[in-house]
Design an enzyme around this catalytic site. Structure first.
Site, PDB file in Angstrom:
ATOM      1  N   VAL A  26      41.025 -11.583  -7.075  1.00 20.55           N
ATOM      2  CA  VAL A  26      40.899 -11.397  -5.621  1.00 20.55           C
ATOM      3  C   VAL A  26      42.219 -11.584  -4.888  1.00 20.55           C
ATOM      4  CG1 VAL A  26      38.468 -12.035  -5.644  1.00 20.55           C
ATOM      5  CG2 VAL A  26      40.199 -13.802  -5.221  1.00 20.55           C
ATOM      6  N   SER A  58      37.621 -27.185   2.993  1.00 18.89           N
ATOM      7  CA  SER A  58      37.625 -28.472   2.308  1.00 18.89           C
ATOM      8  C   SER A  58      37.825 -29.555   3.349  1.00 18.89           C
ATOM      9  CB  SER A  58      38.748 -28.532   1.279  1.00 18.89           C
ATOM     10  OG  SER A  58      38.929 -29.849   0.789  1.00 18.89           O
ATOM     11  N   TYR A  93      47.020 -27.399  -1.918  1.00 19.45           N
ATOM     12  CA  TYR A  93      45.576 -27.206  -1.740  1.00 19.45           C
ATOM     13  C   TYR A  93      45.183 -27.371  -0.278  1.00 19.45           C
ATOM     14  CZ  TYR A  93      40.548 -27.759  -2.444  1.00 19.45           C
ATOM     15  OH  TYR A  93      39.187 -27.611  -2.381  1.00 19.45           O
ATOM     16  N   ALA A  94      45.663 -28.453   0.343  1.00 20.99           N
ATOM     17  CA  ALA A  94      45.309 -28.715   1.738  1.00 20.99           C
ATOM     18  C   ALA A  94      45.819 -27.602   2.651  1.00 20.99           C
ATOM     19  CB  ALA A  94      45.862 -30.072   2.171  1.00 20.99           C
ATOM     20  N   ALA A  95      47.026 -27.112   2.392  1.00 25.27           N
ATOM     21  CA  ALA A  95      47.579 -26.034   3.212  1.00 25.27           C
ATOM     22  C   ALA A  95      46.751 -24.760   3.067  1.00 25.27           C
ATOM     23  CB  ALA A  95      49.024 -25.767   2.822  1.00 25.27           C
ATOM     24  N   SER A  96      46.345 -24.458   1.847  1.00 27.94           N
ATOM     25  CA  SER A  96      45.560 -23.244   1.627  1.00 27.94           C
ATOM     26  C   SER A  96      44.210 -23.325   2.327  1.00 27.94           C
ATOM     27  CB  SER A  96      45.365 -23.000   0.127  1.00 27.94           C
ATOM     28  OG  SER A  96      44.467 -23.931  -0.459  1.00 27.94           O
ATOM     29  N   LYS A  97      43.585 -24.480   2.280  1.00 29.10           N
ATOM     30  CA  LYS A  97      42.269 -24.633   2.898  1.00 29.10           C
ATOM     31  C   LYS A  97      42.362 -24.700   4.420  1.00 29.10           C
ATOM     32  CE  LYS A  97      39.753 -24.499  -0.781  1.00 29.10           C
ATOM     33  NZ  LYS A  97      38.816 -23.370  -1.012  1.00 29.10           N
ATOM     34  N   ILE A 130      31.583 -34.066  -4.028  1.00 30.20           N
ATOM     35  CA  ILE A 130      30.338 -33.535  -4.560  1.00 30.20           C
ATOM     36  C   ILE A 130      30.311 -33.743  -6.070  1.00 30.20           C
ATOM     37  CG2 ILE A 130      28.818 -31.511  -4.635  1.00 30.20           C
ATOM     38  CD1 ILE A 130      29.554 -32.375  -1.791  1.00 30.20           C
TER      39      ILE A 130
END
Length: 257
Positions: free
Chosen positions: A63, A141, A154-158, A187
């Site tokens: 994707v 997130s 990760y935080a930047a992407s979310k 989770i």
């Protein structure tokens, strides 16, 4: 193919929270197209398909490549003859001190989590516009809402995913296409198994979670289904935390990585 049955596309739908979403959608009498870069996802799709009276079909694509995203949605539409829902659940995570983040890791995480979600939204848009309606749920997130050590990429992407969600919700409202997101907290999944098995880390998490427990995948899937469904027909451009109250608590208590 019964054209009266809704069709959902779920990226990353063969594992983790994505699989829980697929199982929930099947239970609601919805055909599902699982999109994944790994051929192994095809085995999961066959397994789920064999247990349901609704079709679960695997379509391979990366994707993060726009042409592949456009192409896979076209193939899905040609097979099912409609596209009603999109759930962008595909995602990866890397951990490293911010000053040491490798360029390759930064690009890979952003490409899959953020750009891949945006490409898939672009890909389904003409099919949803054609029938004057559709619903999209992106996976954000809790780390899109506050800073944390070692999780810059990760935080930047979310965080970007949440902004994509709001922008598309505003721009596509006139076509009756709703775009929302969910931000899961801790989770119980294979990804969090280390936390659930380590009593010290587990207590750190639970002490900051008002409900004092980890969430269940099916609880995330239930919220995703609600946002997709007509029950949320006047809901667009929002992010719903699914975190047992963690984000509602004292920001000073947010757990570092």
């Amino acid at each position: 193919m019964d054209q009266r049955v809704p069709v959902a596309i779920v990226t990353g739908g063969a594992s983790g929270l994505g699989r829980s979403v697929v199982e929930r959608l099947i239970s609601q009498q919805i055909h599902v197209a699982i999109v994944d870069v790994s051929k192994e996802a095809g085995q999961i799709a066959e397994e789920l398909d064999s247990k349901s009276d609704k079709e679960v079909r695997f379509f391979q694509a990366d994707v993060s490549d726009k042409e592949q995203a456009l192409g896979v949605v076209k193939r899905i539409y040609e097979h099912f003859e409609r596209v009603d829902y999109l759930v962008n659940a595909a995602g990866i995570i890397t951990r490293a001190p911010a000053a040491e983040v490798a360029a390759t890791d930064l690009k890979r995480v952003i490409d899959i989590n953020l750009i891949g979600s945006a490409f898939m939204c672009q890909a389904v848009y003409p099919y949803m516009k054609e029938v004057s309606g559709g619903s999209i749920v992106n996976f954000g997130s809790m780390l899109a809402h506050y800073g944390s050590k070692n999780l810059l990429t990760y935080a930047a992407s979310k965080g970007g995913v949440l902004q994509v969600t709001q922008c598309l919700a505003v721009e596509w409202a006139g076509e009756y296409i709703r775009v929302n997101s969910v931000s899961p907290g801790y989770i119980e999944t294979p990804l969090s198994s280390g936390a659930t098995k380590d009593p010290v880390f587990k207590e750190r998490i639970l002490s900051r979670t008002p409900q004092r427990r980890f969430g269940k995948p099916e609880e995330v899937a239930a919220v995703v289904y609600f946002l997709l469904s007509d029950e949320a027909s006047f809901v667009t451009g929002v992010d719903i935390p699914i975190d047992g109250g963690l984000l509602a608590g004292d920001p000073a208590l947010f757990p570092p990585a």
